[in-house]
Design a protein around this motif. Sequence first.
Motif, mmCIF file in Angstrom:
data_model
loop_
_atom_site.group_PDB
_atom_site.id
_atom_site.type_symbol
_atom_site.label_atom_id
_atom_site.label_comp_id
_atom_site.label_asym_id
_atom_site.label_seq_id
_atom_site.Cartn_x
_atom_site.Cartn_y
_atom_site.Cartn_z
ATOM 1 N N ASP A 117 0.823 -1.207 0.000
ATOM 2 C CA ASP A 117 0.000 0.000 0.000
ATOM 3 C C ASP A 117 0.859 1.259 0.000
ATOM 4 O OD1 ASP A 117 -2.807 1.232 0.469
ATOM 5 O OD2 ASP A 117 -1.506 2.204 1.936
ATOM 6 N N VAL A 118 1.950 1.250 0.783
ATOM 7 C CA VAL A 118 2.859 2.406 0.808
ATOM 8 C C VAL A 118 3.419 2.674 -0.586
ATOM 9 C CG1 VAL A 118 5.104 3.208 1.642
ATOM 10 C CG2 VAL A 118 3.479 2.176 3.238
ATOM 11 N N GLY A 119 3.854 1.607 -1.270
ATOM 12 C CA GLY A 119 4.447 1.777 -2.595
ATOM 13 C C GLY A 119 3.443 2.116 -3.679
ATOM 14 N N ILE A 120 2.250 1.548 -3.590
ATOM 15 C CA ILE A 120 1.288 1.697 -4.689
ATOM 16 C C ILE A 120 0.662 3.078 -4.700
ATOM 17 C CG2 ILE A 120 -1.027 1.058 -3.833
ATOM 18 C CD1 ILE A 120 0.792 -0.631 -6.765
ATOM 19 N N SER A 121 0.447 3.677 -3.519
ATOM 20 C CA SER A 121 -0.263 4.957 -3.462
ATOM 21 C C SER A 121 0.525 6.070 -4.121
ATOM 22 C CB SER A 121 -0.599 5.317 -2.002
ATOM 23 O OG SER A 121 0.571 5.369 -1.217
ATOM 24 N N GLY A 122 1.848 6.086 -3.905
ATOM 25 C CA GLY A 122 2.665 7.110 -4.549
ATOM 26 C C GLY A 122 2.683 6.960 -6.055
ATOM 27 N N GLY A 123 2.650 5.717 -6.547
ATOM 28 C CA GLY A 123 2.675 5.477 -7.992
ATOM 29 C C GLY A 123 1.388 5.871 -8.683
ATOM 30 N N VAL A 124 0.250 5.476 -8.115
ATOM 31 C CA VAL A 124 -1.023 5.782 -8.779
ATOM 32 C C VAL A 124 -1.314 7.274 -8.761
ATOM 33 C CG1 VAL A 124 -2.037 3.513 -8.367
ATOM 34 C CG2 VAL A 124 -2.410 5.333 -6.692
ATOM 35 N N THR A 125 -0.841 7.988 -7.734
ATOM 36 C CA THR A 125 -1.085 9.427 -7.687
ATOM 37 C C THR A 125 -0.232 10.200 -8.680
ATOM 38 O OG1 THR A 125 0.472 9.606 -5.823
ATOM 39 C CG2 THR A 125 -1.871 9.471 -5.292
ATOM 40 N N SER A 126 0.685 9.523 -9.349
ATOM 41 C CA SER A 126 1.443 10.178 -10.422
ATOM 42 C C SER A 126 0.932 9.759 -11.803
ATOM 43 C CB SER A 126 2.938 9.843 -10.298
ATOM 44 O OG SER A 126 3.176 8.474 -10.580
ATOM 45 N N MET A 127 -0.103 8.883 -11.843
ATOM 46 C CA MET A 127 -0.664 8.437 -13.119
ATOM 47 C C MET A 127 -1.704 9.440 -13.618
ATOM 48 S SD MET A 127 -1.187 4.322 -12.559
ATOM 49 C CE MET A 127 0.199 3.269 -12.091
ATOM 50 N N PRO A 128 -1.545 9.964 -14.851
ATOM 51 C CA PRO A 128 -2.470 10.974 -15.370
ATOM 52 C C PRO A 128 -3.932 10.505 -15.376
ATOM 53 C CG PRO A 128 -0.512 10.828 -16.752
ATOM 54 C CD PRO A 128 -0.437 9.703 -15.777
ATOM 55 N N GLU A 129 -4.172 9.223 -15.718
ATOM 56 C CA GLU A 129 -5.554 8.722 -15.789
ATOM 57 C C GLU A 129 -6.230 8.759 -14.414
ATOM 58 O OE1 GLU A 129 -2.910 7.061 -16.772
ATOM 59 O OE2 GLU A 129 -3.015 7.080 -18.972
ATOM 60 N N PHE A 130 -5.472 8.400 -13.378
ATOM 61 C CA PHE A 130 -6.009 8.432 -12.012
ATOM 62 C C PHE A 130 -6.319 9.862 -11.596
ATOM 63 C CE2 PHE A 130 -5.318 8.763 -7.390
ATOM 64 C CZ PHE A 130 -6.202 7.800 -6.932
ATOM 65 N N LEU A 131 -5.398 10.783 -11.885
ATOM 66 C CA LEU A 131 -5.610 12.182 -11.524
ATOM 67 C C LEU A 131 -6.791 12.779 -12.283
ATOM 68 C CD1 LEU A 131 -1.884 13.405 -11.404
ATOM 69 C CD2 LEU A 131 -3.377 12.882 -9.464
ATOM 70 N N ARG A 132 -6.913 12.459 -13.568
ATOM 71 C CA ARG A 132 -8.018 12.997 -14.373
ATOM 72 C C ARG A 132 -9.366 12.500 -13.856
ATOM 73 N NH1 ARG A 132 -6.399 11.869 -19.703
ATOM 74 N NH2 ARG A 132 -7.244 9.778 -19.445
ATOM 75 N N GLU A 133 -9.385 11.256 -13.352
ATOM 76 C CA GLU A 133 -10.633 10.657 -12.875
ATOM 77 C C GLU A 133 -11.090 11.241 -11.539
ATOM 78 O OE1 GLU A 133 -13.773 7.706 -13.025
ATOM 79 O OE2 GLU A 133 -12.204 8.059 -14.521
ATOM 80 N N PHE A 134 -10.140 11.418 -10.611
ATOM 81 C CA PHE A 134 -10.522 11.780 -9.248
ATOM 82 C C PHE A 134 -10.029 13.161 -8.800
ATOM 83 C CE2 PHE A 134 -10.320 7.103 -9.307
ATOM 84 C CZ PHE A 134 -11.621 6.816 -8.928
ATOM 85 N N PHE A 135 -8.960 13.649 -9.412
ATOM 86 C CA PHE A 135 -8.380 14.919 -8.988
ATOM 87 C C PHE A 135 -8.085 15.792 -10.212
ATOM 88 C CE2 PHE A 135 -7.051 11.499 -6.107
ATOM 89 C CZ PHE A 135 -7.661 11.922 -4.935
ATOM 90 N N PRO A 136 -9.139 16.260 -10.890
ATOM 91 C CA PRO A 136 -8.959 17.013 -12.143
ATOM 92 C C PRO A 136 -8.158 18.298 -11.964
ATOM 93 C CG PRO A 136 -11.245 17.106 -11.368
ATOM 94 C CD PRO A 136 -10.561 16.083 -10.549
ATOM 95 N N THR A 137 -8.232 18.913 -10.789
ATOM 96 C CA THR A 137 -7.460 20.137 -10.557
ATOM 97 C C THR A 137 -5.967 19.857 -10.604
ATOM 98 O OG1 THR A 137 -9.236 20.968 -9.131
ATOM 99 C CG2 THR A 137 -7.104 22.062 -8.974
ATOM 100 N N VAL A 138 -5.554 18.767 -9.953
ATOM 101 C CA VAL A 138 -4.145 18.383 -9.969
ATOM 102 C C VAL A 138 -3.724 17.985 -11.389
ATOM 103 C CG1 VAL A 138 -2.432 16.784 -9.021
ATOM 104 C CG2 VAL A 138 -4.304 17.598 -7.585
ATOM 105 N N TYR A 139 -4.598 17.271 -12.083
ATOM 106 C CA TYR A 139 -4.298 16.856 -13.465
ATOM 107 C C TYR A 139 -4.086 18.082 -14.354
ATOM 108 C CZ TYR A 139 -5.012 15.006 -18.157
ATOM 109 O OH TYR A 139 -4.868 14.693 -19.484
#
Length: 437
Positions: free
Chosen positions: A40-62
């Motif tokens: 969980d520690v490793g996966i959370s940092g990786g997914v939060t740098s993925m554009p698709e994840f950011l566009r889906e849930f955090f459009p401001t950051v994207y």
Amino acid sequence: MAGGGFGTGTGGGDFEAKITPLVIISCILASSGGLMFGYDVGISGGVTSMPEFLREFFPTVYKKNSQPGLESNYCKYDNQGLQLFTSSLYLAALVATFVASYTTKLLGRKLTMLMAGIFFLVGTAFNAAAVNLAMLIIGRILLGCGVGFANQAVPLFLSEVAPTRIRGSLNILFQLMCTIGILVANMINYGTSKMSGANGWRISLGLAVIPALLLTVGSLIVTDTPNSLIARGKMEEGKAILKKIRGVDNVEPEFLEIVEASRAAKEVKHPFRNLLKRRNRPQLVIAICMQIFQQLTGINAIMFYAPVLFKTLGFKSDASLYSSAITGAVNVLSTVVSIYFVDRAGRRMLLLEAGVQMFLSQIVITVVLGIKLKDDVNNLGHGLGILVLVFVCSFVASFAWSWGPLGWLIPSEIFSLDARSAGQSVAVFFNMLFTFY
């Protein structure tokens, strides 16, 4: 404890015992709770740098990351919702650990680990199937409950099952599994980031089901510890298990010591108030300080956000994930070093050496980044980028053979049986509190 300078609460003598296959298998299965935590520690940092994840849930950051002119080296991921996604797990864990303190005492280590596995499974399902931020946060909260239960029960289980002379090495299996989980998560993030389509992040989050299943199935296979069984009045079963895990028939001295410790523990009506008694205060201070100093080393800035960090330093997206995989591999190998030296060099020596190495590594990193990296200008260059990576690896290595594993090992073995469960809860609470902070 060999040269460690700390007392042990699991028995003062080196009782007669063999290193049995049952002990090794039980410790490996139980320590899979660390695998889930590390994943969980490793996966959370990786997914939060993925554009698709950011566009889906955090459009401001994207938007901030994808549009020219809006980018900042220091504020790329400054978003309250994104911080809640990361931190909600640790808030849930620090609350859940107090509940787990009572379940480990009343229901046993084995059942508490099973409950942790169930929390992990349900939380993973919520995260992988998330269609909105609320589902993500609910999933993270459930995972946090699993972390609280697992981090409470697993270190106690390992300390109580392992023979005295190799207790340190076997207990560090928990931290080794954490580091393996981080490394595997980094490699999975690297692979899913290459996938076409927008569901790579779902696969990254969903594959957490594998370590969750390992812990759940493992907790069904292992036997509870003799300490836990005897404390709950199951004397004959506890003695029979003690003979099995020690591989000898003459377990009477250790059995009698556990019985006496259990009798003293039953006289304690208020476990947490008991921690404040004079005889428990030194252990309590050590346990709390270990957690605070472990988190204040700054390790989470590296392990949570390694891909984001290296991307900020100017590494391209693939290179940033590749660099984080390098630090993950260093983390695993250095934890193996700790397994070898912890019962030879001692706890104190590892902590002192690593403290100096981490300090010097941080100084070099700080000077380079302070001079070359500004808010909107990156003059780092390829050579200095590699230099920063080298010293990040030096920092991670020293943490992994010292403050990482010993932060869990020392609190789990210094408390007497009457204070052990409550003491471990306090240790996990402060660990999660400062991780959240």
